[in-house]
Enzyme design. Structure first.
Site, PDB file in Angstrom:
ATOM      1  CE  LYS A  61       0.857   1.878   3.311  1.00 36.46           C
ATOM      2  NZ  LYS A  61       2.170   2.378   3.819  1.00 36.46           N
ATOM      3  CE1 TYR A 110      -1.418  -0.369   7.621  1.00 36.13           C
ATOM      4  CE2 TYR A 110      -0.331   1.666   6.990  1.00 36.13           C
ATOM      5  CZ  TYR A 110      -0.328   0.301   7.087  1.00 36.13           C
ATOM      6  OH  TYR A 110       0.753  -0.423   6.660  1.00 36.13           O
TER       7      TYR A 110
HETATM    8  P1  NDP Z   1      12.453   1.611   1.927  1.00 37.83           P
HETATM    9  O1  NDP Z   1      12.921   2.948   1.484  1.00 37.83           O
HETATM   10  O2  NDP Z   1      13.014   1.056   3.174  1.00 37.83           O
HETATM   11  O3  NDP Z   1      12.750   0.526   0.765  1.00 37.83           O
HETATM   12  C1  NDP Z   1      12.370   0.745  -0.559  1.00 37.83           C
HETATM   13  C2  NDP Z   1      13.331  -0.005  -1.480  1.00 37.83           C
HETATM   14  O4  NDP Z   1      12.935   0.235  -2.822  1.00 37.83           O
HETATM   15  C3  NDP Z   1      14.782   0.475  -1.416  1.00 37.83           C
HETATM   16  O5  NDP Z   1      15.522  -0.132  -0.399  1.00 37.83           O
HETATM   17  C4  NDP Z   1      15.301   0.076  -2.773  1.00 37.83           C
HETATM   18  O6  NDP Z   1      15.635  -1.312  -2.774  1.00 37.83           O
HETATM   19  C5  NDP Z   1      14.077   0.199  -3.675  1.00 37.83           C
HETATM   20  N1  NDP Z   1      14.122   1.394  -4.512  1.00 37.83           N
HETATM   21  C6  NDP Z   1      14.129   1.390  -5.863  1.00 37.83           C
HETATM   22  N2  NDP Z   1      14.185   2.626  -6.338  1.00 37.83           N
HETATM   23  C7  NDP Z   1      14.232   3.474  -5.287  1.00 37.83           C
HETATM   24  C8  NDP Z   1      14.326   4.886  -5.164  1.00 37.83           C
HETATM   25  N3  NDP Z   1      14.361   5.693  -6.233  1.00 37.83           N
HETATM   26  N4  NDP Z   1      14.383   5.401  -3.925  1.00 37.83           N
HETATM   27  C9  NDP Z   1      14.320   4.621  -2.836  1.00 37.83           C
HETATM   28  N5  NDP Z   1      14.230   3.256  -2.895  1.00 37.83           N
HETATM   29  C10 NDP Z   1      14.199   2.689  -4.113  1.00 37.83           C
HETATM   30  O7  NDP Z   1      10.865   1.635   1.961  1.00 37.83           O
HETATM   31  P2  NDP Z   1       9.892   0.688   2.759  1.00 37.83           P
HETATM   32  O8  NDP Z   1      10.405  -0.697   2.735  1.00 37.83           O
HETATM   33  O9  NDP Z   1       9.587   1.292   4.077  1.00 37.83           O
HETATM   34  O10 NDP Z   1       8.543   0.820   1.884  1.00 37.83           O
HETATM   35  C11 NDP Z   1       8.358   0.130   0.661  1.00 37.83           C
HETATM   36  C12 NDP Z   1       6.853   0.042   0.330  1.00 37.83           C
HETATM   37  O11 NDP Z   1       6.198  -0.660   1.380  1.00 37.83           O
HETATM   38  C13 NDP Z   1       6.136   1.389   0.244  1.00 37.83           C
HETATM   39  O12 NDP Z   1       5.148   1.340  -0.747  1.00 37.83           O
HETATM   40  C14 NDP Z   1       5.475   1.562   1.610  1.00 37.83           C
HETATM   41  O13 NDP Z   1       4.296   2.357   1.571  1.00 37.83           O
HETATM   42  C15 NDP Z   1       5.147   0.127   1.963  1.00 37.83           C
HETATM   43  N6  NDP Z   1       5.137  -0.134   3.415  1.00 37.83           N
HETATM   44  C16 NDP Z   1       4.109  -0.888   3.927  1.00 37.83           C
HETATM   45  C17 NDP Z   1       4.067  -1.194   5.264  1.00 37.83           C
HETATM   46  C18 NDP Z   1       2.978  -2.048   5.812  1.00 37.83           C
HETATM   47  O14 NDP Z   1       2.854  -2.139   7.028  1.00 37.83           O
HETATM   48  N7  NDP Z   1       2.185  -2.701   4.979  1.00 37.83           N
HETATM   49  C19 NDP Z   1       5.086  -0.664   6.195  1.00 37.83           C
HETATM   50  C20 NDP Z   1       6.155   0.044   5.550  1.00 37.83           C
HETATM   51  C21 NDP Z   1       6.158   0.310   4.196  1.00 37.83           C
HETATM   52  P3  NDP Z   1      16.961  -1.895  -3.471  1.00 37.83           P
HETATM   53  O15 NDP Z   1      18.106  -1.144  -2.854  1.00 37.83           O
HETATM   54  O16 NDP Z   1      16.907  -3.314  -3.117  1.00 37.83           O
HETATM   55  O17 NDP Z   1      16.826  -1.616  -4.942  1.00 37.83           O
END
Ligand code: NDP
Length: 376
Positions: free
Chosen positions: A145, A230
């Protein structure tokens, strides 16, 4: 009689295998049929394989551990922009080289029969691209989401999965959590009479200024898109009906940090029955985290409502509680069961789209200085 969990797991895995075989057999020619029978046979007695796309905080700290706890799912592949991360994950989770992908090589996942589901864990505005590519690769999709940052992009995701005959579900983990399910039961069964008022709020203090959540291009919006969703979900699943009107207001205490996205938003939803939901979200302060319903003969609420754990239930008569569950493991297992039985996920792409439409209307009302916006 108590069910033998290992027997039911074997039964599930059998169904999962046949589910796939049967689905494909209907569309293939004779040669295709033989190949697919062999593929279905391979699928027997194995868990549903997940490929994680974007190895950030959620993938690392919640999803990979949840896959280890899951009954029906396992980690099959990872997709990342960072080769060193891929190597670390490969070592930690014993993933072979041919199950590691970059964003450029992602489409090769079509040839990986160990992967059934692509789980998208990327910044919000990248969800549609990878959903469409996953569907084209013949994979089911679980997408975090918010579903995407615009209605049009959500519609494209639904269309791509429908055309490919694949399921699409959104990461609405609370819809699988027992305290939330109890709140829904209390509301739907009108245990304390019809619900008249709902209050739903979720927010936290966003530290730092250098992350994608503050960039409109990647996040699509601020607190509302990230965590306000949420509260919106909670209001909708307690109401059990769709809102017909929204009014919204925004405040910003740090216009520089929040120059591209929203910091705090307060909105009110009107429902056809006359029910009103007051909702709030913020990136400004910690601790905003509640779901409350007021009915004719009493009230019920969750505090710590939307976190990964720690939900506390209370009615006007006293507390209620359920054993802690891993929300993500339960949701992934539910999705695996949907794939095995062909049942549509209750958190389908259409459900994600409904929220993005309302979020769009909330932003519209703010632009109009708090004027009501009708929802159709
Ligand atoms: P993070 O920033 O921790 O991780 C996102 C990952 O996406 C990065 O580590 C990277 O992975 C990849 N990525 C690719 N392009 C980009 C860019 N331009 N900038 C930043 N990251 C990029 O985010 P989250 O893990 O917190 O969130 C990811 C998704 O999950 C979002 O949509 C968020 O809304 C959702 N979410 C849902 C939750 C829930 O409870 N359901 C809780 C937290 C988040 P790599 O280095 O491997 O390429």
């Amino acid at each position: 009689m108590k069910e033998d969990p290992s027997a039911s797991r074997r039964g599930f895995l059998r169904n999962f295998g046949f589910g796939f075989g049967g689905g494909v057999l209907r569309v293939g020619g004779m040669l295709g049929k033989l190949e697919k029978i062999a593929e279905a046979a391979q699928n027997l007695d194995r868990k549903v394989g997940f490929a994680l796309v974007g190895l950030g905080s959620l993938a690392t700290n919640q999803i990979a551990p949840a896959l280890l706890k899951s009954k029906y799912c396992s980690l099959a592949a990872v997709v990342s922009s960072d080769p060193q991360k891929l190597q670390r994950w490969s070592t930690q989770y014993k993933l072979p080289e041919n199950c590691l992908y970059s964003y450029e090589t992602f489409d090769q996942i079509a040839y990986n029969s160990a992967v059934d589901v692509v789980y998208i864990l990327l910044p919000n505005s990248m969800h549609s691209e990878f959903t469409v590519r996953a569907a084209h690769a013949g994979k089911h999709v679980l997408c975090e989401k918010p579903m995407e940052v615009s209605v049009e992009k959500c519609e494209r995701m639904i269309e791509a999965c429908q055309s490919a005959g694949k399921q699409l579900a959104i990461g609405y983990r609370c819809q699988f959590e027992p305290h939330h399910l109890e709140m829904i039961r209390l509301a739907r069964q009108q245990v304390y009479g019809p619900v008249r008022l709902i209050e739903a709020s979720f927010g936290f203090r966003l530290e730092g200024a250098e992350q994608w959540r503050l960039k409109r291009e990647l996040a699509g919006g601020g607190a509302l898109m990230d965590v306000g969703i949420y509260a919106l979900q909670g209001a909708r699943y307690l109401a059990g009906e769709e809102p017909i009107e929204v009014t919204a207001h925004e405040t910003k205490s740090d216009p520089e940090k929040f120059s591209e996205v929203d910091e705090s938003i307060f909105w009110t939803l009107k429902f056809p029955s006359g029910l009103i939901a007051n909702c709030a979200t913020t990136y400004l302060v910690p601790g905003m985290n509640r779901l409350w319903a007021g009915a004719d003969q009493g009230s019920f609420e969750l505090t710590s409502a939307f976190g990964y754990d720690g939900q506390k239930g209370q009615t006007h008569k006293g507390p209620f509680s359920f054993p802690a569950t891993d929300h993500f493991a339960v949701q992934m297992d539910d999705f695996a069961q949907c794939l095995a039985t062909g049942k549509k996920s209750k958190v389908s792409g259409e459900e994600g789209l409904r929220d993005v439409k309302i979020i769009t209307a909330i932003y519209e009302s703010i632009k109009l200085g708090g004027q009501p916006v009708q929802l159709c």
